[in-house]
Design a protein around this motif. Structure first.
Motif, PDB file in Angstrom:
ATOM      1  N   ASP A 223      -4.735   0.491  -7.788  1.00  0.00           N
ATOM      2  CA  ASP A 223      -5.393   1.151  -6.664  1.00  0.00           C
ATOM      3  C   ASP A 223      -4.586   1.063  -5.368  1.00  0.00           C
ATOM      4  O   ASP A 223      -4.958   1.676  -4.367  1.00  0.00           O
ATOM      5  CB  ASP A 223      -6.783   0.554  -6.439  1.00  0.00           C
ATOM      6  CG  ASP A 223      -7.738   0.887  -7.577  1.00  0.00           C
ATOM      7  OD1 ASP A 223      -7.504   1.906  -8.256  1.00  0.00           O
ATOM      8  OD2 ASP A 223      -8.707   0.132  -7.791  1.00  0.00           O
ATOM      9  N   ASN A 224      -3.498   0.298  -5.372  1.00  0.00           N
ATOM     10  CA  ASN A 224      -2.632   0.213  -4.194  1.00  0.00           C
ATOM     11  C   ASN A 224      -1.540   1.280  -4.208  1.00  0.00           C
ATOM     12  O   ASN A 224      -0.734   1.354  -3.287  1.00  0.00           O
ATOM     13  CB  ASN A 224      -1.960  -1.166  -4.117  1.00  0.00           C
ATOM     14  CG  ASN A 224      -2.920  -2.244  -3.672  1.00  0.00           C
ATOM     15  OD1 ASN A 224      -4.123  -2.103  -3.812  1.00  0.00           O
ATOM     16  ND2 ASN A 224      -2.391  -3.327  -3.132  1.00  0.00           N
ATOM     17  N   HIS A 225      -1.520   2.083  -5.257  1.00  0.00           N
ATOM     18  CA  HIS A 225      -0.484   3.110  -5.420  1.00  0.00           C
ATOM     19  C   HIS A 225      -1.147   4.481  -5.490  1.00  0.00           C
ATOM     20  O   HIS A 225      -1.930   4.760  -6.392  1.00  0.00           O
ATOM     21  CB  HIS A 225       0.312   2.836  -6.706  1.00  0.00           C
ATOM     22  CG  HIS A 225       1.277   3.926  -7.063  1.00  0.00           C
ATOM     23  ND1 HIS A 225       1.549   4.277  -8.372  1.00  0.00           N
ATOM     24  CD2 HIS A 225       2.024   4.751  -6.297  1.00  0.00           C
ATOM     25  CE1 HIS A 225       2.428   5.256  -8.392  1.00  0.00           C
ATOM     26  NE2 HIS A 225       2.732   5.567  -7.147  1.00  0.00           N
ATOM     27  N   LEU A 226      -0.835   5.328  -4.519  1.00  0.00           N
ATOM     28  CA  LEU A 226      -1.398   6.680  -4.483  1.00  0.00           C
ATOM     29  C   LEU A 226      -0.274   7.702  -4.567  1.00  0.00           C
ATOM     30  O   LEU A 226       0.583   7.779  -3.685  1.00  0.00           O
ATOM     31  CB  LEU A 226      -2.190   6.892  -3.185  1.00  0.00           C
ATOM     32  CG  LEU A 226      -2.735   8.309  -2.941  1.00  0.00           C
ATOM     33  CD1 LEU A 226      -3.698   8.712  -4.053  1.00  0.00           C
ATOM     34  CD2 LEU A 226      -3.413   8.394  -1.578  1.00  0.00           C
TER      35      LEU A 226
ATOM     36  N   LEU B 279       0.885  -1.161   0.000  1.00  0.00           N
ATOM     37  CA  LEU B 279       0.000   0.000   0.000  1.00  0.00           C
ATOM     38  C   LEU B 279       0.925   1.213   0.000  1.00  0.00           C
ATOM     39  O   LEU B 279       1.481   1.576   1.029  1.00  0.00           O
ATOM     40  CB  LEU B 279      -0.895  -0.012   1.237  1.00  0.00           C
ATOM     41  CG  LEU B 279      -2.148   0.870   1.214  1.00  0.00           C
ATOM     42  CD1 LEU B 279      -3.095   0.415   0.111  1.00  0.00           C
ATOM     43  CD2 LEU B 279      -2.862   0.818   2.558  1.00  0.00           C
ATOM     44  N   LEU B 280       1.116   1.805  -1.171  1.00  0.00           N
ATOM     45  CA  LEU B 280       2.125   2.851  -1.347  1.00  0.00           C
ATOM     46  C   LEU B 280       1.489   4.231  -1.440  1.00  0.00           C
ATOM     47  O   LEU B 280       0.680   4.497  -2.320  1.00  0.00           O
ATOM     48  CB  LEU B 280       2.944   2.576  -2.611  1.00  0.00           C
ATOM     49  CG  LEU B 280       3.965   3.642  -3.015  1.00  0.00           C
ATOM     50  CD1 LEU B 280       5.031   3.812  -1.931  1.00  0.00           C
ATOM     51  CD2 LEU B 280       4.615   3.285  -4.351  1.00  0.00           C
ATOM     52  N   ILE B 281       1.864   5.102  -0.507  1.00  0.00           N
ATOM     53  CA  ILE B 281       1.451   6.506  -0.539  1.00  0.00           C
ATOM     54  C   ILE B 281       2.700   7.340  -0.769  1.00  0.00           C
ATOM     55  O   ILE B 281       3.621   7.325   0.047  1.00  0.00           O
ATOM     56  CB  ILE B 281       0.787   6.939   0.781  1.00  0.00           C
ATOM     57  CG1 ILE B 281      -0.407   6.043   1.106  1.00  0.00           C
ATOM     58  CG2 ILE B 281       0.348   8.400   0.698  1.00  0.00           C
ATOM     59  CD1 ILE B 281      -1.012   6.318   2.473  1.00  0.00           C
ATOM     60  N   THR B 282       2.756   8.049  -1.877  1.00  0.00           N
ATOM     61  CA  THR B 282       3.926   8.861  -2.185  1.00  0.00           C
ATOM     62  C   THR B 282       3.487  10.299  -2.453  1.00  0.00           C
ATOM     63  O   THR B 282       2.631  10.552  -3.303  1.00  0.00           O
ATOM     64  CB  THR B 282       4.723   8.272  -3.376  1.00  0.00           C
ATOM     65  OG1 THR B 282       5.684   9.217  -3.842  1.00  0.00           O
ATOM     66  CG2 THR B 282       3.818   7.866  -4.516  1.00  0.00           C
TER      67      THR B 282
END
Length: 285
Positions: A192-195, A128-131
């Motif tokens: 959808d796991n990359h924001l 679950l990547l939030i960048t």
């Protein structure tokens, strides 16, 4: 860099990665986003704690050499032992450090770390990547080949109030990592796991890395709040420009959704005695 106390990923479904770009004073923009994300995480769960102050994290990731001073601080671990940190902007190595964080997790998997025993290397279905970006003036398109063909060393370093060579290196670094992340998560059918939240429409003083007047600082805070309410975007792999995601909602809604996904395994783990006795440290870059 901050340390988050959480249960090992073998007890849950997802490994959460939070990445913040380097960008000098523009680090205020992701700071506003982090403030909102933190409020949503607190609403989802009470299990997460940052050992380092958020202010130290933001100052360190904004300490761009020649623009802003290096940052020093100390941090105590759970046993009260102090550790010193002498930091400059991580953009010197990776302006968008998210891919480096993914590689660190993959390295632990390759080394046989038992905390990651249920995971496969580079398995984006489990990430679950939030960048968070610090903004840029990419859409302004200040430079072109005809213009730069006439430049010498001095003009590449400083031209018309800007620093072309620094812009090129920092933007290229962040863009390439974002490109790799997009392709990687698409390949694993885990878009959808990359924001990724960023703003490539900054202009004037807002695009600088060191103009720290009260007016500009307040404008950066305002820009961060505006960014929360903007439509969720995703980079066009052909043009490199951010484009709205159809039916994607706003950036604030996306952050809230990610916070809820992060909170679900926390709530599950909280009720499991076996898991609650096992604590792991996840490093956020």
């Amino acid at each position: 860099m901050a340390t988050v106390t959480h249960h090992p990923p073998k007890y849950g479904k997802l490994v959460t990665i939070l990445s913040v770009d380097g960008g000098g004073i523009r680090g205020i923009i992701p700071g506003v986003l982090l403030e909102y994300l933190e409020s949503q995480l607190q609403a989802a769960s009470t299990c997460t704690s940052l050992n380092a102050h958020l202010s130290d994290i933001c100052i360190a990731t904004s300490a761009a050499p020649t623009y802003l001073p290096s940052h020093y601080f100390t941090n105590k671990d759970k046993d009260g032992k102090s550790e010193e940190f002498n930091l400059i902007d991580g953009g010197m190595a990776a302006n968008n450090p998210s891919l480096a964080a993914i590689c660190e997790i993959s390295k632990q998997i390759a080394k046989g770390n038992p905390d990651f025993e249920t995971m496969k290397a580079m398995d984006c279905t489990r990430f679950l990547l939030i960048t968070l970006g610090t903004g840029s003036n990419k859409t302004e398109q200040k430079y072109n080949a005809k213009m730069s063909a006439k430049w010498g060393t001095v003009s590449w370093i400083y031209y018309n109030g800007s620093n072309p060579i620094i812009d090129v290196f920092s933007e290229a670094s962040a863009d390439m990592v974002n490109y790799h992340n997009c392709v990687l998560f698409q390949a694993f059918d885990s878009v959808d796991n990359h924001l990724r939240i960023d703003d490539d429409t900054l202009k004037g003083d807002l695009a600088s890395v060191d103009i720290a007047t009260n007016e500009n600082l307040n404008n950066l805070v305002k820009k961060g709040k505006e960014l929360l309410n903007k439509p969720l975007t995703r980079i066009n792999l052909a043009t490199g420009i951010y484009e709205p995601v159809p039916n994607g909602g706003t950036n604030a809604e996306a952050l809230k959704s990610f916070a809820l996904q992060y909170g679900k395994p926390l709530q599950f783990n909280k009720s499991n005695r076996q898991i609650s006795n096992s604590i792991n440290k996840l490093t956020c870059v």
